[in-house]
Scaffold this motif. Structure first.
Motif, PDB file in Angstrom:
ATOM      1  N   CYS A 133       8.405   4.963   5.832  1.00  0.00           N
ATOM      2  CA  CYS A 133       7.201   5.702   5.432  1.00  0.00           C
ATOM      3  C   CYS A 133       7.207   5.918   3.920  1.00  0.00           C
ATOM      4  O   CYS A 133       8.153   5.567   3.222  1.00  0.00           O
ATOM      5  CB  CYS A 133       7.146   7.039   6.151  1.00  0.00           C
ATOM      6  N   ARG A 134       6.114   6.531   3.435  1.00  0.00           N
ATOM      7  CA  ARG A 134       6.011   6.761   1.990  1.00  0.00           C
ATOM      8  C   ARG A 134       7.053   7.766   1.519  1.00  0.00           C
ATOM      9  O   ARG A 134       7.489   7.720   0.364  1.00  0.00           O
ATOM     10  CB  ARG A 134       4.608   7.228   1.629  1.00  0.00           C
ATOM     11  N   GLY A 171       0.811  -1.209   0.000  1.00  0.00           N
ATOM     12  CA  GLY A 171       0.000   0.000   0.000  1.00  0.00           C
ATOM     13  C   GLY A 171       0.846   1.261   0.000  1.00  0.00           C
ATOM     14  O   GLY A 171       0.574   2.208  -0.743  1.00  0.00           O
ATOM     15  N   ILE A 172       1.870   1.294   0.861  1.00  0.00           N
ATOM     16  CA  ILE A 172       2.763   2.453   0.910  1.00  0.00           C
ATOM     17  C   ILE A 172       3.502   2.610  -0.413  1.00  0.00           C
ATOM     18  O   ILE A 172       3.658   3.734  -0.926  1.00  0.00           O
ATOM     19  CB  ILE A 172       3.751   2.299   2.082  1.00  0.00           C
ATOM     20  N   LYS A 206       2.240   6.820  -6.916  1.00  0.00           N
ATOM     21  CA  LYS A 206       1.216   7.760  -7.378  1.00  0.00           C
ATOM     22  C   LYS A 206       1.607   9.200  -7.070  1.00  0.00           C
ATOM     23  O   LYS A 206       1.488  10.090  -7.927  1.00  0.00           O
ATOM     24  CB  LYS A 206      -0.111   7.407  -6.718  1.00  0.00           C
ATOM     25  N   GLU A 207       2.093   9.448  -5.858  1.00  0.00           N
ATOM     26  CA  GLU A 207       2.441  10.825  -5.480  1.00  0.00           C
ATOM     27  C   GLU A 207       3.679  11.307  -6.220  1.00  0.00           C
ATOM     28  O   GLU A 207       3.777  12.492  -6.574  1.00  0.00           O
ATOM     29  CB  GLU A 207       2.635  10.908  -3.970  1.00  0.00           C
ATOM     30  N   LYS A 212       2.530   1.682  -3.476  1.00  0.00           N
ATOM     31  CA  LYS A 212       1.634   2.191  -4.520  1.00  0.00           C
ATOM     32  C   LYS A 212       1.336   3.676  -4.319  1.00  0.00           C
ATOM     33  O   LYS A 212       1.262   4.446  -5.286  1.00  0.00           O
ATOM     34  CB  LYS A 212       0.344   1.379  -4.532  1.00  0.00           C
ATOM     35  N   ARG A 213       1.155   4.094  -3.062  1.00  0.00           N
ATOM     36  CA  ARG A 213       0.897   5.518  -2.808  1.00  0.00           C
ATOM     37  C   ARG A 213       2.114   6.355  -3.177  1.00  0.00           C
ATOM     38  O   ARG A 213       1.982   7.451  -3.740  1.00  0.00           O
ATOM     39  CB  ARG A 213       0.539   5.715  -1.338  1.00  0.00           C
ATOM     40  N   ALA A 214       3.321   5.821  -2.877  1.00  0.00           N
ATOM     41  CA  ALA A 214       4.538   6.555  -3.228  1.00  0.00           C
ATOM     42  C   ALA A 214       4.663   6.708  -4.741  1.00  0.00           C
ATOM     43  O   ALA A 214       5.025   7.788  -5.245  1.00  0.00           O
ATOM     44  CB  ALA A 214       5.752   5.834  -2.657  1.00  0.00           C
TER      45      ALA A 214
END
Length: 669
Positions: free
Chosen positions: A78-79, A23-24, A30-31, A26-28
Motif C-alpha cells: 500500500c501507499r 500511481g501508488i 506527494k503525501e 506518486k501518491r506516496a
C-alpha cells in the motif's frame, strides 16, 4: 541517526513502482512531501512509522514489504508501506550527503573512495543464493519443476547491476526476473502473473552462477544453462530440411512441383516436435513465400526467399558446430505477466489485398526490451480492403490500435511469448488502460533510448549474423533522441523518403519506402520532418546497420508534444520540396547486384539458368574483385564453376555459402 536497514536503502524508485504501481508511488511521494511521517528505528532494526492520518506501519527486519504489518489493513504493498520506505531513505546519511551541496571535502573524498572500492570489487551476484534458500522460498513443487527445466537446458541473458540500473536481472525465454535488494531473495521478482512461472527465480539464480563462472565482471552476458542442453534431436530435425531445400534450389520456385510444399510441411512438423523454434519459423516464412508465388501475390520477393533458404542452412551449420542456440530450443511457452506498464513506440502495417496485419511495438520498461502486439485481419473476397486509418481505429480488447501505438499502456492482462510477442487478453478483472502520451520518452531505459549512435553502430557490428540470432519480434526497434534533421529527400524511382537524423552523438539515415497498405506514411513523414507539427524530438523505428551505416525505418515520431504514427495517416497532402540525395557507392551497387544474381538461382532453378546468367556471374565476380572484395568474388566464382560443370554436384552448400558471404559483406560495408 544511523540507518541499519540496507534492504530498505537498496529499494530504488523503480523497485518500489514494481512492488506497488506507479500511481501508488506518486501518491506516496506527494503525501510524504506535504505531511512527513514520524519515523523511529529500534535497536534490532525494526522501523516504526506513524502517519498524519493515524495509520501505523511496521517494517520488521527480514520481512518483505508485502509481509510488513500496516494499520490500513491492505494485503498488498500500500501507499503507507511505500511512504515508510521513502521516509527511511530520505533520512539516511548517504542520501543526506548526496543531496547536501555544503558537504565538506572529507565526506566528498570518502564518497569517492567508496566508489573506487566498489568499482574494484566484483558486483554482487544472485548466484550466491543457495539451493536450500531457493527451495524454502519456492516450495518443493516449484523447485522440482525448476530442476527439470535445468536438466533440459535453457538460454538466459544475465544483466548485472550498473550505475544506470542498480538492479540485477535475468531475461529468460518469456519472463524477466529482477533482484531488487542485494542479498535478499525475498525481493526477487518475476514479471509473470502470480502463480505463473514459479520456477523462474531459481532458473535466474542458476543462470547467474553460470555467468559468474564464465565472466564475473561482464555487465551483460548470454549463457547456456544445464548440462543436458545438447539439442541433438533439434539438430537432426534441422537436417531434415536440407533435402527439400536441395530440390527447391535445383527446380526453382518458378518450377516447384505441387508435392514440394507437402514435403516441407512434414519437415516443419518435425522441427516443431523437436523444439527447433527458429528454423520452424523460418520455414513457415519460406512456405508463405512459395504460396505467394503460386498465388501471384505481390508479397513474393525472390531476395527474401533466398535469404530464408540461406538462413535454414546457416542455422543447421551453426547447430552442428555446438551452437545449438541457433535453433531456438528454449521453452516457447506463453507467460501471463503481472501489472505491466508499456510505452507505445509506433506501428507498422503489412499485407496485401487479401489480408492486412498491424504490428504494434511496446517498450517494456522493467525488462528493458520491446514487445510486439500483432493484429491480423482477412478481407472478404471481393470486398474493399480496409484503409490504414480504419485499421488504426480497430480494437484489440478494449483499446484502439492507434491509441496503443502512441500511448502509455497499463495492463494486468498481458500474455508474453518467448519470441517477445504479446497479446492483451480480454478480462473484466484484469483491465487494460491506455493513456495519451505527451511524447516524453526520456524515461525509457538507455537500452531502448539511444543518444550515442556511434556506440550503437559498434554494438550492432559485433552481433552474430542475423541469420543465426534468435527470431524475436521488435529486436531492432529503438527510439532515437533527435537534435536536428537535415538532407530530407525523396527518391521517385524507389518511392522512398530519406533524411539524416542527428543525435547527441552520431547520425542515422531515416529511410521509409511507400507501401500501398499505408499510402499516407511517406507524406506524413515528410511534413513531420519539415517541422510543421513542431520540432522533432524523438524518432522510433527498426534500426539496422546496412552497408556500414545506420538506417532507421520509422514507426513513430515525437514532434512537439504529440506522438505521431505515420502508418495510420491518410494520403491527402503533397510531398514538400526535398533536397537531392548523394550518389550511391559503387561498392554497394556491386554487392547488391551480386545478391540479386545469386537469388536468381533458387528462383529460376539451378537446372533452368539461362546462358546469360553465367555471363553476368563472371562479370559480377570480376567487379567484386576489382573493388577489393576478393573473398566474395571467389565464392561467386566457385558457384559459377559448380553450376557450369558438365555433371554439377548438389549445389546447396556451395550456393548457400555464396549467398551467405554476400549477405554478410553487405552488412559490413
Amino acid at each position: 541517526m544511523t540507518r541499519m536497514r540496507a534492504d530498505l536503502l537498496a529499494l530504488t524508485d523503480d523497485s518500489l513502482i514494481s512492488l506497488a504501481n506507479r500511481g501508488i508511488f506518486k501518491r506516496a511521494l506527494k503525501e510524504n512531501a506535504s505531511a512527513p511521517p514520524a519515523l523511529t528505528e529500534d535497536a534490532d532494526g525494526t522501523v516504526r512509522v506513524r502517519f498524519a492520518d493515524g495509520t501505523e506501519t511496521t517494517l520488521p527486519p527480514g520481512a518483505t514489504l508485502e509481509a510488513a504489518p500496516c494499520g490500513c489493513g491492505a494485503t498488498s504493498v500500500c501507499r503507507h508501506r511505500v511512504m515508510a520506505v521513502l521516509a527511511y531513505r530520505d533520512g539516511s546519511p548517504a542520501a543526506a550527503t548526496a543531496d547536501d551541496p555544503d558537504a565538506g571535502p572529507e565526506r566528498s573524498s570518502t564518497r569517492e573512495l567508496d566508489h573506487e572500492t566498489a568499482a574494484a570489487q566484483p558486483p554482487w551476484s544472485p548466484g550466491e543464493f543457495t539451493d536450500d534458500q531457493l527451495k524454502e522460498l519456492l516450495g518443493t513443487r516449484a523447485f522440482t519443476a525448476a530442476r527439470r527445466a535445468h536438466r533440459a537446458g535453457y538460454r538466459a541473458t544475465v544483466c548485472r547491476a550498473t550505475a544506470s540500473d542498480p538492479v540485477a536481472s535475468v531475461e529468460l525465454s518469456a519472463v524477466t526476473v529482477r533482484f531488487l535488494v542485494p542479498g535478499d531473495l525475498g525481493y526477487a521478482r518475476a514479471d509473470a502473473a502470480r502463480g505463473a512461472r514459479t520456477d523462474a527465480i531459481a532458473l535466474a539464480v542458476w543462470a547467474f552462477r553460470t555467468a559468474d563462472a564464465a565472466d564475473a565482471r561482464a555487465s551483460r552476458l548470454e549463457v547456456s544453462v544445464g548440462a543436458s542442453a545438447d539439442g541433438s534431436g533439434a539438430v537432426a530435425a534441422a537436417a531434415s530440411v536440407r533435402d527439400p531445400l536441395t530440390d527447391l534450389l535445383n527446380d526453382g520456385v518458378a518450377h516447384a512441383g505441387p508435392a514440394l510444399p507437402a514435403v516441407f510441411g512434414a519437415a516443419q512438423r518435425t522441427l516443431d516436435q523437436a523444439g527447433a523454434r527458429w528454423p520452424h519459423d523460418a520455414l513457415t516464412d519460406l512456405l508463405d513465400q512459395l504460396a505467394a508465388y503460386r498465388d501471384r501475390s505481390a508479397r513474393h520477393d525472390p531476395l527474401h526467399t533466398a535469404a530464408l533458404m540461406t538462413e535454414l542452412v546457416a542455422r543447421h551449420r551453426a547447430a552442428s558446430r555446438s551452437a545449438v542456440t541457433a535453433l531456438g530450443t528454449e521453452e516457447a511457452a506463453q507467460t501471463p505477466l503481472r501489472h505491466l506498464r508499456l510505452t507505445g513506440l509506433g506501428a507498422r502495417i503489412t499485407g496485401n489485398d487479401e489480408s492486412r496485419g498491424v504490428e504494434i511495438y511496446l517498450a517494456h520498461h522493467d525488462a528493458r526490451l520491446v514487445l510486439a502486439l500483432r493484429h491480423d485481419t482477412t478481407n472478404a473476397e471481393g470486398a474493399e480492403p480496409p484503409s490504414a486509418a480504419s485499421l488504426g481505429n480497430r480494437r484489440t480488447g478494449a483499446a484502439r490500435l492507434r491509441d496503443l501505438a502512441a500511448g502509455n499502456v497499463v495492463t494486468e492482462s498481458a500474455v508474453r511469448s518467448a519470441n517477445r510477442s504479446v497479446r492483451l487478453a480480454n478480462s473484466r478483472v484484469a483491465r487494460t488502460s491506455v493513456l495519451p502520451s505527451a511524447g516524453d520518452w526520456s524515461t525509457l531505459p538507455p537500452e531502448l533510448l539511444l543518444t550515442d549512435l556511434d556506440a550503437e553502430s559498434d554494438r550492432l557490428a559485433a552481433l552474430p549474423p542475423a541469420l543465426i540470432r534468435p527470431r524475436v519480434h521488435g529486436e531492432s526497434v529503438r527510439a532515437v533522441v533527435v537534435t536536428d534533421v537535415t538532407a530530407v529527400h525523396y527518391l521517385p524511382g524507389d518511392q522512398r523518403l530519406e533524411a539524416t537524423l542527428h543525435a547527441p552523438a552520431g547520425t542515422v539515415t531515416l529511410s521509409h519506402a511507400h507501401s500501398g497498405v499505408a499510402p499516407g506514411a511517406v507524406d506524413a513523414l515528410a511534413h513531420l520532418l519539415a517541422g510543421e507539427s513542431g520540432p522533432v524530438r524523438y524518432v522510433a523505428g527498426a534500426l539496422r546497420r546496412v552497408h556500414g551505416r545506420l538506417v532507421l525505418d520509422p514507426t513513430a515520431v515525437v514532434a512537439g508534444d504529440t506522438v505521431h504514427v505515420p502508418c495510420f495517416a491518410t494520403a491527402d497532402t503533397a510531398l514538400p520540396p526535398t533536397t537531392h540525395p548523394d550518389d550511391h557507392s559503387p561498392l554497394t551497387a556491386a554487392v547488391t547486384a551480386a545478391l540479386a544474381l545469386t537469388a536468381e538461382v533458387p528462383h529460376r532453378g539451378a537446372r533452368h539458368l539461362p546462358p546469360s546468367w553465367f555471363t553476368r556471374a563472371a562479370e559480377s565476380a570480376a567487379t567484386l574483385r576489382r573493388l577489393g572484395l576478393p573473398t566474395a568474388a571467389a565464392t561467386l566464382t566457385t558457384l559459377h564453376e559448380s553450376l557450369s560443370a558438365p555433371t554439377p554436384p548438389t549445389p546447396l552448400d556451395t550456393w548457400a555459402t555464396t549467398h551467405l558471404r554476400l549477405l554478410l559483406t553487405a552488412d559490413q560495408l
